[in-house]
Design a protein around this motif. Sequence first.
Motif, short mmCIF file in Angstrom:
data_model
loop_
_atom_site.label_atom_id
_atom_site.label_comp_id
_atom_site.label_asym_id
_atom_site.label_seq_id
_atom_site.Cartn_x
_atom_site.Cartn_y
_atom_site.Cartn_z
N GLU A 198 13.76 3.40 -0.63
CA GLU A 198 13.95 2.23 -1.48
C GLU A 198 13.48 0.96 -0.78
OE1 GLU A 198 17.89 1.83 -2.90
OE2 GLU A 198 17.94 3.78 -3.94
N GLN B 184 6.92 -3.25 -0.99
CA GLN B 184 5.54 -2.99 -1.40
C GLN B 184 4.72 -2.35 -0.27
OE1 GLN B 184 4.07 -3.72 -4.61
NE2 GLN B 184 6.23 -3.75 -5.08
N VAL C 275 9.65 0.83 -0.84
CA VAL C 275 9.13 0.52 -2.17
C VAL C 275 9.36 -0.95 -2.49
CG1 VAL C 275 9.37 0.99 -4.63
CG2 VAL C 275 9.35 2.89 -3.01
N GLU C 276 10.56 -1.48 -2.19
CA GLU C 276 10.86 -2.89 -2.47
C GLU C 276 9.94 -3.82 -1.70
OE1 GLU C 276 14.94 -3.45 -1.55
OE2 GLU C 276 15.70 -2.34 -3.30
N VAL D 93 6.92 8.34 -2.15
CA VAL D 93 8.29 8.53 -1.66
C VAL D 93 8.92 9.74 -2.33
CG1 VAL D 93 10.60 7.52 -1.56
CG2 VAL D 93 8.60 6.11 -1.08
N GLN E 31 3.90 3.40 -2.50
CA GLN E 31 4.17 3.62 -3.92
C GLN E 31 5.36 4.58 -4.11
OE1 GLN E 31 1.15 3.74 -2.52
NE2 GLN E 31 -0.47 3.10 -3.94
N PRO E 32 6.11 4.39 -5.19
CA PRO E 32 7.26 5.27 -5.45
C PRO E 32 6.87 6.74 -5.55
CG PRO E 32 7.30 3.36 -6.92
CD PRO E 32 5.99 3.34 -6.21
#
Length: 720
Positions: free
Chosen positions: A302, A308, A305-306, A315, A311-312
């Motif tokens: 997380e 940047q 991703v937050e 993950v 990419q999700p």
Amino acid sequence: MNLDLGDALQTFFAESRGLLQDMEEALLRLENTPDDAEAVNAVFRAAHTIKGSSGLFGLDDIVAFTHKAENVLDRVRNNEQALNEELIGLFLGCRDHIERLLDTTADGVEMDADTRQQGEVLASRLSQYMGQSAATLPTETEAPLQSVGGGQVAGDTWHLSLRFGQDVLKNGMDPLSFIRYLGTLGEIVHLSTLDDALPDAAGMDPECCYLGFEIRLRSGADKARIESVFEFVRDDCQLHILPPGSRLADYINLIEALPENNARLGEMLVACGAVTQRELDESLALQECESARQETLQPLGEIMVERQIVQPELVDAALSRQKEVRHRQSQEARFIRVHADKLDSLINLVGELVIAGAGVGLMAARNKDGAMMESVSGMARLVEDIRDGAMRLRMVEIGETFNRFRRVVRDVSKEIGKDIELSIGGAETELDKTVVDKIGDPLTHLVRNAMDHGIESADVRLSRGKPAKGTLQLNAYHESGGIVIEVVDDGGGLNRERILAKARDKGLIQAGDNLADRDVWNLIFEPGFSTAEQVSNLSGRGVGMDVVRRNIEALRGTVEIESREGVGSTFRIRLPLTLAIIDGFLMGVAESHYVVPLDMVLECVELSACANRNEGCDYLNLRGEVLPLLRVKDHFKLKGRSGRRENVVVVTSAGRKAGLVVDELKGEFQAVIKPLGTLFERIRGISGSTILGSGEVALVLDVPALQDEAARAGSAGVTA
């Protein structure tokens, strides 16, 4: 740490052969379900693991060939190449070639010309599939990504969000020089200048930098190389790098192909190139600060991703791979790899312990020492538990052996032009690994023979009202302390008249002999006996069936046949669960001792005066049932005084009963089976020997063979 490279190489060979077996099973599944994504992944993982491990040992031939197969498999995984029967056949051929390369390397010999030529042919066919891809199949482009600055990221470009610190100019750094240097790695296709941090004119410092940049870069460099451009200004800027959307699938493939020692999320993302080590360290530091402040641990994925960083989708792929690896490792943690020789040594030691324990028990009984006898009894229970535990270590499921015949059935059915389906039952049935290793060749001959001679061609089957596809079954189940393996086909069955005619021609029987079906079927086990009208590559030369019976009898087993003409045949193999230690029943005859497996003993009765005897043959009326008897003393022509009374040990095998007439019943006995020497191996009715606590030798009786003798003698006596 000292590493024995020889041991590591042998481990590699063993694991690679296991992976090749997994690959074969997955490919055979794909013939029936070509859309099975998990099976495709299993084939790819096996090839990739073998390639990677081969590279560690410098096995370049295996690496080069497996890499070609892996490339085509990767196209199948990405839905760029349809999987059909021809391609599955090619992959099976590649699997066989990799096995040949492994065998060549393991034997320490050079690759022969035939193997090299086969490899070149397979590599050429693989290259054709790679050549077709570029011309006919377009590449899919991922959806564009949202950038930090709000713009769209092109699918084939890197996206950089760059925010310089206000003191970067004061520290002697020129932001534009870094952007110009970035251009040497590729083409800057878009650059947006961001002034959202620019203060009012009154508050502006001319020596400070307030600008940021959104950059799209088309480059073949990796993320770490792009990040290194800003190495000298990393403390004075905020940098986020997102890879091209078109590379997401490549990163996911890399994650799935990572070795299993990379089980942490961050390590996996760094290993595949989606995240740099600096980005991981910064994210871990942020995670630690957040957990100390909020007393909760925010997931690392997380955080990345937050920020940047990644990419999700990547993950999620890494987390999925992590879950898969941990599940497999938890399963493998339950097992340890032990060399078979060590298990054999353990079984031998347990056998000697059983014999020594029996000797101590005999000594205690002679001395009538109650305390010692009680201690011996407790020790005997522990020895029995140790024996059972040691035997279980060598027990394996027969399903692995059965599954190997899926490939045999596939290849043979294509060779002879028949559509044959293999059905497996009782794959979870366990028996001794020694038995499993030695039963493979007899089963192979029976399976190939059933396919070639048993199952008819499609047009013949249709004319007989049968389905065009033939069915071959492999079944296994436990019975009477042993295991039964069946090879069943729904073919034409054995032709009784043809077998009898052939037997008369060979002088095995006389013209007037009247044989039961069972005796007729057993004629096919005679050396050189064949009723095949044509000799094929598979069978028909009259060799093999006698070897099948000989190999099975060497395992203390028997083989019997049931057949109905036009319906099919069943070859039934009966084997002991183990060849090492058994629970036996000890008997005394004259001055000798004999043992039969306890699981075959039904009951013991006294031989009464009402037993009928006719011309040296006996039978007993056992509660209304005619029980054929065999006098062990007469059968083995023993000399010596018999006991005051005679006893009958009722034994059963393959659904048949017989009575063994003996002098003494000595009770249960743990028998450590010792093989007979070559001088005694052909004695009918004896399958082995064991050593008693007194040091005397007791012979282990072959119950099925003695049953045949008793049945023949009893039948003659009843008829007379």
